[in-house]
Design a protein around this motif. Structure first.
Motif, PDB file in Angstrom:
ATOM      1  N   ASP A  68       0.844  -1.194   0.000  1.00  0.00           N
ATOM      2  CA  ASP A  68       0.000   0.000   0.000  1.00  0.00           C
ATOM      3  C   ASP A  68       0.876   1.240   0.000  1.00  0.00           C
ATOM      4  N   ASN A  69       0.486   2.224  -0.778  1.00  0.00           N
ATOM      5  CA  ASN A  69       1.212   3.489  -0.880  1.00  0.00           C
ATOM      6  C   ASN A  69       2.675   3.282  -1.225  1.00  0.00           C
ATOM      7  N   ASN A  70       2.956   2.283  -2.007  1.00  0.00           N
ATOM      8  CA  ASN A  70       4.308   2.007  -2.460  1.00  0.00           C
ATOM      9  C   ASN A  70       4.814   3.192  -3.275  1.00  0.00           C
ATOM     10  N   PRO A  71       5.852   3.885  -2.801  1.00  0.00           N
ATOM     11  CA  PRO A  71       6.329   5.059  -3.528  1.00  0.00           C
ATOM     12  C   PRO A  71       6.857   4.716  -4.915  1.00  0.00           C
ATOM     13  N   MET A  72       7.094   3.430  -5.174  1.00  0.00           N
ATOM     14  CA  MET A  72       7.574   3.025  -6.497  1.00  0.00           C
ATOM     15  C   MET A  72       6.415   2.820  -7.475  1.00  0.00           C
ATOM     16  N   SER A  73       5.195   2.721  -6.951  1.00  0.00           N
ATOM     17  CA  SER A  73       4.037   2.484  -7.793  1.00  0.00           C
ATOM     18  C   SER A  73       3.687   3.733  -8.606  1.00  0.00           C
ATOM     19  N   ASN A  74       3.319   3.523  -9.846  1.00  0.00           N
ATOM     20  CA  ASN A  74       2.836   4.626 -10.685  1.00  0.00           C
ATOM     21  C   ASN A  74       1.355   4.478 -10.959  1.00  0.00           C
ATOM     22  N   ASN A  75       0.684   3.676 -10.131  1.00  0.00           N
ATOM     23  CA  ASN A  75      -0.760   3.498 -10.253  1.00  0.00           C
ATOM     24  C   ASN A  75      -1.441   4.359  -9.202  1.00  0.00           C
ATOM     25  N   LEU A  76      -2.292   5.265  -9.663  1.00  0.00           N
ATOM     26  CA  LEU A  76      -2.971   6.209  -8.798  1.00  0.00           C
ATOM     27  C   LEU A  76      -4.462   5.931  -8.808  1.00  0.00           C
ATOM     28  N   LYS A  77      -5.082   6.010  -7.644  1.00  0.00           N
ATOM     29  CA  LYS A  77      -6.532   5.914  -7.537  1.00  0.00           C
ATOM     30  C   LYS A  77      -7.046   7.307  -7.218  1.00  0.00           C
ATOM     31  N   ILE A  78      -8.019   7.763  -8.012  1.00  0.00           N
ATOM     32  CA  ILE A  78      -8.649   9.061  -7.800  1.00  0.00           C
ATOM     33  C   ILE A  78     -10.099   8.789  -7.417  1.00  0.00           C
ATOM     34  N   SER A  79     -10.466   9.173  -6.197  1.00  0.00           N
ATOM     35  CA  SER A  79     -11.826   8.934  -5.702  1.00  0.00           C
ATOM     36  C   SER A  79     -12.589  10.245  -5.632  1.00  0.00           C
ATOM     37  N   SER A  84     -14.623   6.033  -8.531  1.00  0.00           N
ATOM     38  CA  SER A  84     -13.159   6.031  -8.476  1.00  0.00           C
ATOM     39  C   SER A  84     -12.615   5.741  -9.870  1.00  0.00           C
ATOM     40  N   PHE A  85     -11.446   6.294 -10.126  1.00  0.00           N
ATOM     41  CA  PHE A  85     -10.799   6.180 -11.429  1.00  0.00           C
ATOM     42  C   PHE A  85      -9.345   5.805 -11.211  1.00  0.00           C
ATOM     43  N   ASN A  86      -8.845   4.921 -12.044  1.00  0.00           N
ATOM     44  CA  ASN A  86      -7.442   4.560 -12.009  1.00  0.00           C
ATOM     45  C   ASN A  86      -6.687   5.448 -12.983  1.00  0.00           C
ATOM     46  N   ALA A  87      -5.506   5.867 -12.573  1.00  0.00           N
ATOM     47  CA  ALA A  87      -4.665   6.700 -13.421  1.00  0.00           C
ATOM     48  C   ALA A  87      -3.251   6.137 -13.390  1.00  0.00           C
ATOM     49  N   THR A  88      -2.525   6.382 -14.463  1.00  0.00           N
ATOM     50  CA  THR A  88      -1.127   5.998 -14.537  1.00  0.00           C
ATOM     51  C   THR A  88      -0.286   7.259 -14.449  1.00  0.00           C
ATOM     52  N   PRO A 103      -1.323   9.586   0.686  1.00  0.00           N
ATOM     53  CA  PRO A 103      -2.628   9.959   0.159  1.00  0.00           C
ATOM     54  C   PRO A 103      -3.023  11.357   0.625  1.00  0.00           C
ATOM     55  N   MET A 104      -3.855  12.010  -0.165  1.00  0.00           N
ATOM     56  CA  MET A 104      -4.388  13.305   0.236  1.00  0.00           C
ATOM     57  C   MET A 104      -5.797  13.488  -0.303  1.00  0.00           C
ATOM     58  N   THR A 105      -6.602  14.138   0.510  1.00  0.00           N
ATOM     59  CA  THR A 105      -7.965  14.484   0.139  1.00  0.00           C
ATOM     60  C   THR A 105      -8.047  15.995   0.120  1.00  0.00           C
ATOM     61  N   VAL A 106      -8.489  16.552  -1.007  1.00  0.00           N
ATOM     62  CA  VAL A 106      -8.504  18.007  -1.180  1.00  0.00           C
ATOM     63  C   VAL A 106      -9.822  18.459  -1.783  1.00  0.00           C
ATOM     64  N   SER A 107     -10.120  19.721  -1.595  1.00  0.00           N
ATOM     65  CA  SER A 107     -11.280  20.330  -2.235  1.00  0.00           C
ATOM     66  C   SER A 107     -10.781  21.039  -3.485  1.00  0.00           C
ATOM     67  N   THR A 184      -9.930  12.533  -3.619  1.00  0.00           N
ATOM     68  CA  THR A 184      -8.854  11.845  -2.912  1.00  0.00           C
ATOM     69  C   THR A 184      -7.900  11.221  -3.934  1.00  0.00           C
ATOM     70  N   PHE A 185      -6.624  11.484  -3.732  1.00  0.00           N
ATOM     71  CA  PHE A 185      -5.563  10.889  -4.550  1.00  0.00           C
ATOM     72  C   PHE A 185      -4.783   9.927  -3.660  1.00  0.00           C
ATOM     73  N   GLU A 186      -4.622   8.671  -4.103  1.00  0.00           N
ATOM     74  CA  GLU A 186      -3.835   7.711  -3.346  1.00  0.00           C
ATOM     75  C   GLU A 186      -3.177   6.706  -4.274  1.00  0.00           C
ATOM     76  N   LEU A 187      -2.005   6.231  -3.865  1.00  0.00           N
ATOM     77  CA  LEU A 187      -1.306   5.230  -4.653  1.00  0.00           C
ATOM     78  C   LEU A 187      -1.983   3.883  -4.482  1.00  0.00           C
ATOM     79  N   GLN A 188      -1.911   3.059  -5.524  1.00  0.00           N
ATOM     80  CA  GLN A 188      -2.478   1.711  -5.451  1.00  0.00           C
ATOM     81  C   GLN A 188      -1.369   0.698  -5.348  1.00  0.00           C
TER      82      GLN A 188
END
Length: 188
Positions: A68-79, A84-88, A103-107, A184-188
Motif C-alpha cells: 500500500d502506498n508504495n512510492p515506487m508504484s505509478n498506479n494512482l486511484k482518484i476517488s 473512483s478512477f485509475n490513473a497511470t 494519500p491526500m484528500t482536497v477540495s 482523494t488521490f492515493e497510490l495503489q
C-alpha cells in the motif's frame, strides 16, 4: 537646479514602480488568484514515524501492507464521491515529489467548465511544456503548485508539467460535476 534633479529622480522612481508593477501581472494567466489551501500538506519523510493517528493527513496509512502506498508504484486511484478512477502516473521528478504527499484528500475548485484545480501548500519540481491539446483525464501541474485534473478535451497555449492520465476517463466529467468537489488521490 537641485529642485530639477529631485523632480527628475522622483519621476524616474515613479516610472520604475509602474514598470515593475505592470510587468508582474499578466492578463492571460489561466488562474488569476491563488486561494488559501484548505489542507496543510506537511513534508513527509517515510523513514520517520510522525506519531499521528490521523488517517486524513498525507502519508498516513492504517494498514501494515508494504504494497500500500508504495512510492515506487505509478498506479494512482482518484476517488470522487462514490466513483473512483485509475490513473497511470508519469516517471519524473515532479511525480516523485507528488507521490510523497499521498494519500491526500482536497477540495478542488472549478475552472472554465473543463478542469478542477487545487493549490498545494508547497512547490514541486517542474518540467513544463505546452501539450497543445489537453485530453479528458489529464492530470497536470500548472506552475509549481497547482494540481489540475481536466475533464474535457480542448486546445491550449499554456504550459504544464504532466503528472499522469486517467486510464479510462469515461464518467469523469459527470463525477466531478459543475462546482467545487472533494477528491482523494492515493497510490495503489
Amino acid at each position: 537646479m537641485k529642485r530639477m534633479i529631485v523632480c527628475w529622480m522622483q519621476a524616474a522612481l515613479f516610472s520604475l514602480i509602474l514598470l515593475v508593477g505592470s510587468a508582474s501581472c499578466s492578463t492571460d494567466d489561466p488562474i488569476l488568484t491563488q486561494p488559501e489551501p484548505e489542507q496543510t500538506v506537511p513534508p513527509v519523510n517515510p523513514d520517520e514515524p510522525d506519531g499521528s493517528d490521523n488517517l486524513d493527513e498525507p502519508g498516513n496509512n492504517d494498514d501494515n501492507n508494504p504494497d500500500d502506498n508504495n512510492p515506487m508504484s505509478n498506479n494512482l486511484k482518484i476517488s470522487i464521491g462514490s466513483s473512483s478512477f485509475n490513473a497511470t502516473l508519469e516517471d519524473n521528478a515532479t511525480v516523485t515529489a507528488f507521490k510523497a504527499l499521498l494519500p491526500m484528500t482536497v477540495s478542488m475548485s472549478e475552472m472554465n467548465g473543463n478542469e478542477k484545480y487545487y493549490y498545494l501548500q508547497g512547490s514541486l519540481p517542474t518540467a513544463s511544456s505546452n501539450p497543445g491539446t489537453i485530453r479528458t483525464g489529464d492530470l497536470m501541474l500548472y506552475g509549481s503548485s497547482c494540481v489540475v485534473l481536466f475533464y474535457e478535451t480542448f486546445s491550449t497555449s499554456y504550459s504544464y508539467t504532466r503528472l499522469g492520465r486517467v486510464d479510462n476517463p469515461s464518467g469523469l466529467a459527470s463525477a466531478l460535476g459543475s462546482g467545487n468537489v472533494t477528491v482523494t488521490f492515493e497510490l495503489q
